[in-house]
Design a protein around this motif. Structure first.
Motif, PDB file in Angstrom:
ATOM      1  N   LEU A  26     169.637 -17.097  27.631  1.00 61.20           N
ATOM      2  CA  LEU A  26     168.915 -17.385  26.476  1.00 61.20           C
ATOM      3  C   LEU A  26     169.713 -17.722  25.001  1.00 61.20           C
ATOM      4  O   LEU A  26     169.255 -17.430  23.889  1.00 61.20           O
ATOM      5  CB  LEU A  26     167.891 -16.377  25.930  1.00 61.20           C
TER       6      LEU A  26
ATOM      7  N   SER B 214     162.605 -16.597  32.782  1.00 66.59           N
ATOM      8  CA  SER B 214     163.915 -15.792  32.446  1.00 66.59           C
ATOM      9  C   SER B 214     163.903 -14.567  33.570  1.00 66.59           C
ATOM     10  O   SER B 214     163.285 -14.607  34.594  1.00 66.59           O
ATOM     11  CB  SER B 214     163.951 -15.294  31.214  1.00 66.59           C
TER      12      SER B 214
ATOM     13  N   LYS C 137     164.068 -10.104  33.831  1.00 67.20           N
ATOM     14  CA  LYS C 137     163.826  -8.803  33.023  1.00 67.20           C
ATOM     15  C   LYS C 137     165.193  -8.360  32.285  1.00 67.20           C
ATOM     16  O   LYS C 137     164.990  -7.970  31.437  1.00 67.20           O
ATOM     17  CB  LYS C 137     162.981  -7.576  33.875  1.00 67.20           C
TER      18      LYS C 137
ATOM     19  N   HIS D 220     168.021  -9.969  31.786  1.00 63.36           N
ATOM     20  CA  HIS D 220     168.656 -10.837  30.548  1.00 63.36           C
ATOM     21  C   HIS D 220     167.708 -10.601  29.210  1.00 63.36           C
ATOM     22  O   HIS D 220     168.166 -10.922  28.197  1.00 63.36           O
ATOM     23  CB  HIS D 220     168.682 -12.249  31.282  1.00 63.36           C
ATOM     24  N   TRP D 221     166.346 -10.756  29.679  1.00 60.79           N
ATOM     25  CA  TRP D 221     165.457 -10.832  28.410  1.00 60.79           C
ATOM     26  C   TRP D 221     165.727  -9.421  27.732  1.00 60.79           C
ATOM     27  O   TRP D 221     165.816  -9.542  26.424  1.00 60.79           O
ATOM     28  CB  TRP D 221     163.967 -10.716  29.060  1.00 60.79           C
ATOM     29  N   LYS D 222     165.748  -8.407  28.307  1.00 59.01           N
ATOM     30  CA  LYS D 222     166.264  -7.095  27.377  1.00 59.01           C
ATOM     31  C   LYS D 222     167.605  -7.198  26.666  1.00 59.01           C
ATOM     32  O   LYS D 222     167.579  -6.868  25.559  1.00 59.01           O
ATOM     33  CB  LYS D 222     166.293  -5.744  28.358  1.00 59.01           C
TER      34      LYS D 222
ATOM     35  N   THR E 222     166.958  -9.652  23.551  1.00 57.97           N
ATOM     36  CA  THR E 222     165.625  -9.267  22.655  1.00 57.97           C
ATOM     37  C   THR E 222     166.564  -7.834  21.975  1.00 57.97           C
ATOM     38  O   THR E 222     165.965  -7.650  20.964  1.00 57.97           O
ATOM     39  CB  THR E 222     164.855  -9.056  23.309  1.00 57.97           C
TER      40      THR E 222
ATOM     41  N   ILE F 206     163.157 -17.028  21.194  1.00 57.07           N
ATOM     42  CA  ILE F 206     162.898 -16.221  22.153  1.00 57.07           C
ATOM     43  C   ILE F 206     161.400 -15.603  22.196  1.00 57.07           C
ATOM     44  O   ILE F 206     160.700 -15.776  23.046  1.00 57.07           O
ATOM     45  CB  ILE F 206     163.985 -15.068  22.390  1.00 57.07           C
TER      46      ILE F 206
ATOM     47  N   GLU G 187     157.252 -15.039  24.498  1.00 58.27           N
ATOM     48  CA  GLU G 187     156.543 -14.012  24.940  1.00 58.27           C
ATOM     49  C   GLU G 187     155.304 -13.894  24.246  1.00 58.27           C
ATOM     50  O   GLU G 187     154.093 -13.573  24.821  1.00 58.27           O
ATOM     51  CB  GLU G 187     157.473 -12.738  24.610  1.00 58.27           C
TER      52      GLU G 187
ATOM     53  N   LEU H  44     155.556 -16.370  29.320  1.00 59.27           N
ATOM     54  CA  LEU H  44     156.804 -15.766  29.946  1.00 59.27           C
ATOM     55  C   LEU H  44     156.629 -15.420  31.161  1.00 59.27           C
ATOM     56  O   LEU H  44     155.550 -14.879  31.423  1.00 59.27           O
ATOM     57  CB  LEU H  44     157.314 -14.886  28.937  1.00 59.27           C
TER      58      LEU H  44
ATOM     59  N   PHE I  86     158.979 -13.747  34.749  1.00 62.91           N
ATOM     60  CA  PHE I  86     160.268 -13.288  35.102  1.00 62.91           C
ATOM     61  C   PHE I  86     160.557 -13.610  36.609  1.00 62.91           C
ATOM     62  O   PHE I  86     159.616 -13.394  37.370  1.00 62.91           O
ATOM     63  CB  PHE I  86     160.473 -11.770  34.660  1.00 62.91           C
TER      64      PHE I  86
END
Length: 286
Positions: free
Chosen positions: A103, A132, A134, A136-138, A141, A156, A160, A165, A167
């Motif tokens: 991202l 994406s 989970k 990498h998303w965390k 963000t 980004i 969501e 979005l 995963f």
């Protein structure tokens, strides 16, 4: 299945940042710099047409940032996602899935656009799921101070909020076999947490979309690691493992950021894994 290279636009980055501690006298042999020490960079995406699915891997910077922002990156050329899609008879509304290797803004910025009255943001691919993972998303963000400038909320969060979005699954080791997108995924943590490298079986070939694990052909020597990587020592291990596999299995490496080498193969040499052949997409995809 059919594959299409999608050029989202070109830019420039500082050569020193792109090669970390490697002296300019070495890296400029393969990636010559201009008078500002900037080197040519592509944002080359990949479109997969497979049955009823039309999957776009990465989306480049997009066009919603300010002129000041883009001024840092010396945009050049006339390529865009829309022009590239039109070349092959497609429109962005045809895209069913957008797969983001990670991202950082130069990989996912084109996934989100201004709304009509420029009061907010909306998905740039209205009929697509955005993929994406989970972890990498965390990471993106809740960014660390090192990467905060690369993870832009406007690129980004709207994905969501749109409800589009999704995963991928996470692997037990570093390889996810037969992902939800239909291809294998190699996970790498050196550049950023849980970057995803698609491995696409096309006819009798494996096409590896290299993202930032191997930005350009000039980065083939193992110590040639970007200054942008958050865990450069881990990148060394991941890159060595992957390149040995690529040489053993004769992978075709699709280079997202190399403005002058689109697809390469590699081979074992006395100096380690090195460049074997260079191809254009027409050589491989037709």
């Amino acid at each position: 299945m059919q594959l299409y290279p999608i050029e989202s636009g070109n830019f420039k980055l500082d050569g020193g940042a792109m090669f970390g501690v490697v002296p300019k006298a070495l890296w400029q042999k393969t990636n010559p710099a201009d008078n500002n020490n900037m080197i040519d960079i592509a944002a080359r995406c990949l479109l997969i047409e497979d049955g009823n699915r039309l999957i776009l891997i990465d989306t480049g910077m997009g066009n919603k940032q300010s002129d000041k922002f883009y001024g840092y990156y010396y945009l050049w050329g006339n390529d865009s996602i829309d022009k590239s899609l039109k070349t092959y008879g497609f429109h962005r509304d045809d895209i069913t899935d957008v797969f983001m290797t990670h991202l950082h803004f130069d990989h996912c910025g084109g996934s989100v656009q201004w709304n009509k009255d420029r009061t907010g943001y909306e998905p740039a691919f209205k009929n697509a799921h955005f993929w994406s993972n989970k972890d990498h998303w965390k990471w993106a963000t809740q960014p660390n101070n090192r990467e905060k400038a690369s993870f832009l909320k406007e690129n980004i969060i709207p994905m969501e909020e749109s409800g589009q979005l999704k995963f991928t699954s996470l692997p037990e080791n570093d390889l996810l076999k037969n992902s939800e997108l239909g291809f294998d995924i190699f996970f790498a943590d050196g550049h950023t947490d849980k970057q995803m490298i698609p491995l696409i079986t096309y006819k009798d070939k494996t096409i590896a979309f290299m993202a930032d694990l191997l930005p350009t052909a000039g980065h083939l020597p193992i110590p040639f690691v970007m200054g942008y990587d958050t865990r450069p020592l881990l990148t060394l291990t991941e890159k060595e493992k992957f390149l040995n596999l690529a040489a053993d299995k004769n992978f075709y490496l699709f280079l997202e950021h190399d403005a002058h080498n689109e697809i390469i193969t590699v081979e074992h040499t006395e100096k380690g894994v090195r460049l074997k052949d260079v191809f254009t997409p027409k050589d491989i995809f037709t």
